[in-house]
Design a protein around this motif. Structure first.
Motif, PDB file in Angstrom:
ATOM      1  N   ARG A 116      -1.273   3.576   9.116  1.00  0.00           N
ATOM      2  CA  ARG A 116      -0.739   4.617   8.243  1.00  0.00           C
ATOM      3  C   ARG A 116      -0.254   3.975   6.953  1.00  0.00           C
ATOM      4  NH1 ARG A 116       2.854   6.115  11.326  1.00  0.00           N
ATOM      5  NH2 ARG A 116       4.630   5.014  10.421  1.00  0.00           N
ATOM      6  N   ILE A 117      -0.654   4.537   5.823  1.00  0.00           N
ATOM      7  CA  ILE A 117      -0.239   4.025   4.516  1.00  0.00           C
ATOM      8  C   ILE A 117       0.605   5.093   3.816  1.00  0.00           C
ATOM      9  CG2 ILE A 117      -1.010   3.144   2.281  1.00  0.00           C
ATOM     10  CD1 ILE A 117      -3.586   3.187   4.917  1.00  0.00           C
ATOM     11  N   VAL A 118       1.765   4.693   3.314  1.00  0.00           N
ATOM     12  CA  VAL A 118       2.624   5.577   2.523  1.00  0.00           C
ATOM     13  C   VAL A 118       2.903   4.864   1.207  1.00  0.00           C
ATOM     14  CG1 VAL A 118       4.804   6.804   2.380  1.00  0.00           C
ATOM     15  CG2 VAL A 118       3.657   6.553   4.601  1.00  0.00           C
ATOM     16  N   ALA A 119       2.525   5.498   0.100  1.00  0.00           N
ATOM     17  CA  ALA A 119       2.708   4.898  -1.220  1.00  0.00           C
ATOM     18  C   ALA A 119       3.587   5.793  -2.083  1.00  0.00           C
ATOM     19  CB  ALA A 119       1.351   4.701  -1.890  1.00  0.00           C
ATOM     20  N   HIS A 120       4.524   5.169  -2.814  1.00  0.00           N
ATOM     21  CA  HIS A 120       5.387   5.897  -3.750  1.00  0.00           C
ATOM     22  C   HIS A 120       5.139   5.368  -5.160  1.00  0.00           C
ATOM     23  CE1 HIS A 120       7.586   6.615   0.064  1.00  0.00           C
ATOM     24  NE2 HIS A 120       7.827   7.786  -0.491  1.00  0.00           N
ATOM     25  N   ALA A 121       5.031   6.302  -6.098  1.00  0.00           N
ATOM     26  CA  ALA A 121       4.802   5.932  -7.490  1.00  0.00           C
ATOM     27  C   ALA A 121       5.635   6.837  -8.386  1.00  0.00           C
ATOM     28  CB  ALA A 121       3.325   6.055  -7.834  1.00  0.00           C
ATOM     29  N   VAL A 122       5.856   6.394  -9.610  1.00  0.00           N
ATOM     30  CA  VAL A 122       6.527   7.216 -10.615  1.00  0.00           C
ATOM     31  C   VAL A 122       5.561   7.410 -11.769  1.00  0.00           C
ATOM     32  CG1 VAL A 122       7.618   5.207 -11.716  1.00  0.00           C
ATOM     33  CG2 VAL A 122       8.576   7.491 -12.063  1.00  0.00           C
ATOM     34  N   GLY A 123       5.381   8.654 -12.189  1.00  0.00           N
ATOM     35  CA  GLY A 123       4.422   8.969 -13.238  1.00  0.00           C
ATOM     36  C   GLY A 123       4.947   8.660 -14.617  1.00  0.00           C
ATOM     37  N   ASP A 124       4.041   8.758 -15.580  1.00  0.00           N
ATOM     38  CA  ASP A 124       4.445   8.574 -16.981  1.00  0.00           C
ATOM     39  C   ASP A 124       5.467   9.623 -17.413  1.00  0.00           C
ATOM     40  OD1 ASP A 124       2.681   6.461 -17.155  1.00  0.00           O
ATOM     41  OD2 ASP A 124       1.050   7.673 -17.988  1.00  0.00           O
ATOM     42  N   ASN A 125       5.471  10.750 -16.663  1.00  0.00           N
ATOM     43  CA  ASN A 125       6.439  11.808 -16.978  1.00  0.00           C
ATOM     44  C   ASN A 125       7.764  11.637 -16.248  1.00  0.00           C
ATOM     45  OD1 ASN A 125       5.712  12.366 -14.379  1.00  0.00           O
ATOM     46  ND2 ASN A 125       4.842  14.394 -14.787  1.00  0.00           N
ATOM     47  N   THR A 147     -11.800  -6.512   5.122  1.00  0.00           N
ATOM     48  CA  THR A 147     -11.888  -6.014   3.748  1.00  0.00           C
ATOM     49  C   THR A 147     -10.505  -5.548   3.308  1.00  0.00           C
ATOM     50  OG1 THR A 147     -14.168  -5.273   4.058  1.00  0.00           O
ATOM     51  CG2 THR A 147     -12.937  -4.308   2.230  1.00  0.00           C
ATOM     52  N   PRO A 148      -9.938  -6.136   2.250  1.00  0.00           N
ATOM     53  CA  PRO A 148      -8.580  -5.761   1.844  1.00  0.00           C
ATOM     54  C   PRO A 148      -8.466  -4.272   1.515  1.00  0.00           C
ATOM     55  CG  PRO A 148      -9.263  -7.786   0.749  1.00  0.00           C
ATOM     56  CD  PRO A 148     -10.485  -7.228   1.428  1.00  0.00           C
ATOM     57  N   VAL A 149      -7.352  -3.683   1.906  1.00  0.00           N
ATOM     58  CA  VAL A 149      -7.029  -2.301   1.559  1.00  0.00           C
ATOM     59  C   VAL A 149      -6.277  -2.322   0.227  1.00  0.00           C
ATOM     60  CG1 VAL A 149      -5.745  -0.243   2.251  1.00  0.00           C
ATOM     61  CG2 VAL A 149      -6.934  -1.631   3.979  1.00  0.00           C
ATOM     62  N   THR A 150      -6.652  -1.418  -0.671  1.00  0.00           N
ATOM     63  CA  THR A 150      -5.968  -1.349  -1.960  1.00  0.00           C
ATOM     64  C   THR A 150      -5.391   0.040  -2.186  1.00  0.00           C
ATOM     65  OG1 THR A 150      -7.991  -0.768  -3.152  1.00  0.00           O
ATOM     66  CG2 THR A 150      -7.450  -3.113  -2.987  1.00  0.00           C
ATOM     67  N   VAL A 151      -4.264   0.085  -2.892  1.00  0.00           N
ATOM     68  CA  VAL A 151      -3.626   1.333  -3.314  1.00  0.00           C
ATOM     69  C   VAL A 151      -3.454   1.221  -4.823  1.00  0.00           C
ATOM     70  CG1 VAL A 151      -1.614   2.819  -3.112  1.00  0.00           C
ATOM     71  CG2 VAL A 151      -2.437   1.544  -1.108  1.00  0.00           C
ATOM     72  N   HIS A 152      -3.971   2.217  -5.564  1.00  0.00           N
ATOM     73  CA  HIS A 152      -3.972   2.115  -7.027  1.00  0.00           C
ATOM     74  C   HIS A 152      -3.354   3.364  -7.650  1.00  0.00           C
ATOM     75  CE1 HIS A 152      -5.259   0.743 -10.951  1.00  0.00           C
ATOM     76  NE2 HIS A 152      -5.787   1.935 -11.195  1.00  0.00           N
ATOM     77  N   ALA A 153      -2.572   3.138  -8.696  1.00  0.00           N
ATOM     78  CA  ALA A 153      -1.905   4.237  -9.410  1.00  0.00           C
ATOM     79  C   ALA A 153      -2.502   4.419 -10.795  1.00  0.00           C
ATOM     80  CB  ALA A 153      -0.417   3.958  -9.530  1.00  0.00           C
ATOM     81  N   GLU A 154      -2.744   5.686 -11.163  1.00  0.00           N
ATOM     82  CA  GLU A 154      -3.138   6.068 -12.526  1.00  0.00           C
ATOM     83  C   GLU A 154      -2.029   6.937 -13.109  1.00  0.00           C
ATOM     84  OE1 GLU A 154      -5.781   5.403 -14.328  1.00  0.00           O
ATOM     85  OE2 GLU A 154      -7.131   4.419 -12.910  1.00  0.00           O
ATOM     86  N   HIS A 155      -1.807   6.776 -14.421  1.00  0.00           N
ATOM     87  CA  HIS A 155      -0.787   7.560 -15.137  1.00  0.00           C
ATOM     88  C   HIS A 155       0.613   7.320 -14.566  1.00  0.00           C
ATOM     89  CE1 HIS A 155      -4.279   9.490 -16.781  1.00  0.00           C
ATOM     90  NE2 HIS A 155      -4.591  10.041 -15.624  1.00  0.00           N
ATOM     91  N   GLY A 156       0.848   6.093 -14.156  1.00  0.00           N
ATOM     92  CA  GLY A 156       2.161   5.780 -13.625  1.00  0.00           C
ATOM     93  C   GLY A 156       2.187   4.369 -13.041  1.00  0.00           C
ATOM     94  N   ARG A 157       3.230   4.088 -12.298  1.00  0.00           N
ATOM     95  CA  ARG A 157       3.424   2.764 -11.706  1.00  0.00           C
ATOM     96  C   ARG A 157       3.800   2.919 -10.235  1.00  0.00           C
ATOM     97  NH1 ARG A 157       1.414   1.955 -15.866  1.00  0.00           N
ATOM     98  NH2 ARG A 157       2.008   0.540 -17.561  1.00  0.00           N
ATOM     99  N   LEU A 158       3.342   1.947  -9.418  1.00  0.00           N
ATOM    100  CA  LEU A 158       3.712   1.948  -8.005  1.00  0.00           C
ATOM    101  C   LEU A 158       5.159   1.492  -7.849  1.00  0.00           C
ATOM    102  CD1 LEU A 158       0.532   0.318  -6.374  1.00  0.00           C
ATOM    103  CD2 LEU A 158       1.242   2.721  -6.227  1.00  0.00           C
TER     104      LEU A 158
END
Length: 395
Positions: free
Chosen positions: A107-116, A58-69
């Motif tokens: 282990r999953i490490v995700a970086h995102a930048v917010g709308d701010n 089953t694929p693992v997904t990482v999703h961002a809200e109010h920003g971008r990965l």
């Protein structure tokens, strides 16, 4: 000069007009600006975060809200191997692009930048299921054995699993046979470890069969999971069919539907009659030791035998072969005296051996014997199409 009443009316009318303009707003430029939406920090979610028995497929997904990965890394904690994945064009979702291993932690490490404009980091772990046993999808016939010759028009495709299958429906959904040209076919479970596929009618000569078992990660039940996927290709050669008639003690040979030869034969005697129905050749040996003990008739039994025979082609697991037998030549063409085999003289046996191979068909009529059981290796054609379909776990 206007009368006083007229001046009073004009003043009232002017005041009303100004009040109307003020209420409607007009285009006076006095509207307040819309409020600017608040700019938020990114929120990142990881599917199945913290799972201890995750499916490895089953694929693992990482999703961002109010920003971008910005970046996602998924790493096996034991081997340090990184799992391949892709971020969608909108940079909102990362999806793993390869199966995971059994009994492994990632282990999953995700970086995102917010709308701010602020940076966000999200960490998570996933552990996949550990099977109690793994089932290999072995294929019969082995593709290497028929790579040069192809298979005959009667050849069933068999998956033999190395562990019992409890959830047959889950497994069958992951099995496929694609025929080119297309021909109708279906699966039949012989038992908990063997599932056969045959077409409604014999394969068309020249057919290509692409056979697949996509069972890695599939739960077979009782702690058993599929060990791996497998895809193989088979080719169906010319049609070779023999029609052995116990009443006439003769066998007619057909190549691509045209009769090319007739041979005198001797089939099973009354005490050991040859099975009725379509038999499929599963093996051929130029020299072979016939031993009745292989099917339960051993030394001490009056029907026990052990002999060296030539030009032998197996047509069932019940000790039935088409082969040369010099001892029955005088009976060939007139009576049935064998232990269940189809006996030929030396010339005919060699010719038959040279022209027939795995998957070719020997149809037996008027033998006085019972119908070949469906479980007797390739007794598949003993069932009607309706009976065959009833053996599917997805019926």
């Amino acid at each position: 000069m206007l009368p006083k009443k007229a001046l009073l009316f004009a003043a009232i009318l002017g005041a009303a007009t100004l009040a109307l303009v003020s209420c409607t707003g007009g285009n006076t430029g006095t509207n307040s600006p819309e409020p600017t939406p608040a700019r938020l920090s990114a929120t990142v979610t990881i599917s199945d975060d913290g799972a201890q028995n995750a499916s490895p497929v089953t694929p693992v997904t990482v999703h961002a809200e109010h920003g971008r990965l910005r970046a996602v890394a998924m790493v096996n904690t034991e081997t340090s191997a990184e799992v391949r994945g892709t971020i969608d064009p909108a940079t909102l979702t990362w999806t793993s692009a390869e199966p995971l291993g059994y009994g492994s932690t990632y282990r999953i490490v995700a970086h995102a930048v917010g709308d701010n404009g602020k940076q966000t980091e999200q960490r998570g772990t996933i552990t996949t299921v550990t099977p109690e046993a793994q089932a290999e999808p072995n294929l019969i016939p082995g593709p290497a054995a028929v790579a040069d010759t192809g298979v005959g028009v009667g050849q069933p495709i068999v998956f033999q699993f190395t562990e019992p299958v409890t959830d047959k429906a889950a497994v069958e959904k992951r099995l496929s046979v694609v025929s080119q040209p297309a021909q109708k076919g279906g699966w039949y479970w012989i038992d908990d470890q063997n599932v056969h596929y045959r077409p409604k009618e014999y394969w068309q000569p020249g057919t290509t069969l692409t056979v697949s078992a996509k069972v890695y990660g599939v739960d077979f039940g009782n702690g058993v999971y599929g060990a791996g996927d497998r895809t193989e290709t088979y080719r169906v050669h010319d049609s070779w069919t023999a029609k052995a008639d116990g009443a006439t003690a003769r066998m007619a040979i057909f190549h691509n539907g045209q009769q090319v030869r007739t041979m005198p034969i001797s089939m099973g005697k009354d005490a050991t009659p040859t099975h009725l129905g379509a038999h499929v050749i599963s093996d051929k040996q130029a020299s072979y030791t016939m031993d009745s003990c292989t099917y339960g008739v051993c030394q001490g039994d009056p029907d026990y035998y052990r002999s060296e025979e030539r030009w032998s082609l197996r047509i069932s697991n019940d000790g039935e072969f088409v082969h040369e037998n010099p001892n029955s030549v005088s009976a060939q063409g007139s009576s049935n005296v064998s232990h269940g085999c189809i006996n030929l003289n030396a010339e005919n046996a060699q010719w038959f051996f040279e022209h027939f191979g795995l998957g070719d068909v020997v149809e037996v009529t008027n033998s006085g014997g019972p119908r070949l059981p469906v479980w007797d290796l390739y007794g598949d054609w003993s069932l009607s199409w309706e009976e065959w379909q009833a053996g599917s776990a997805l019926r």
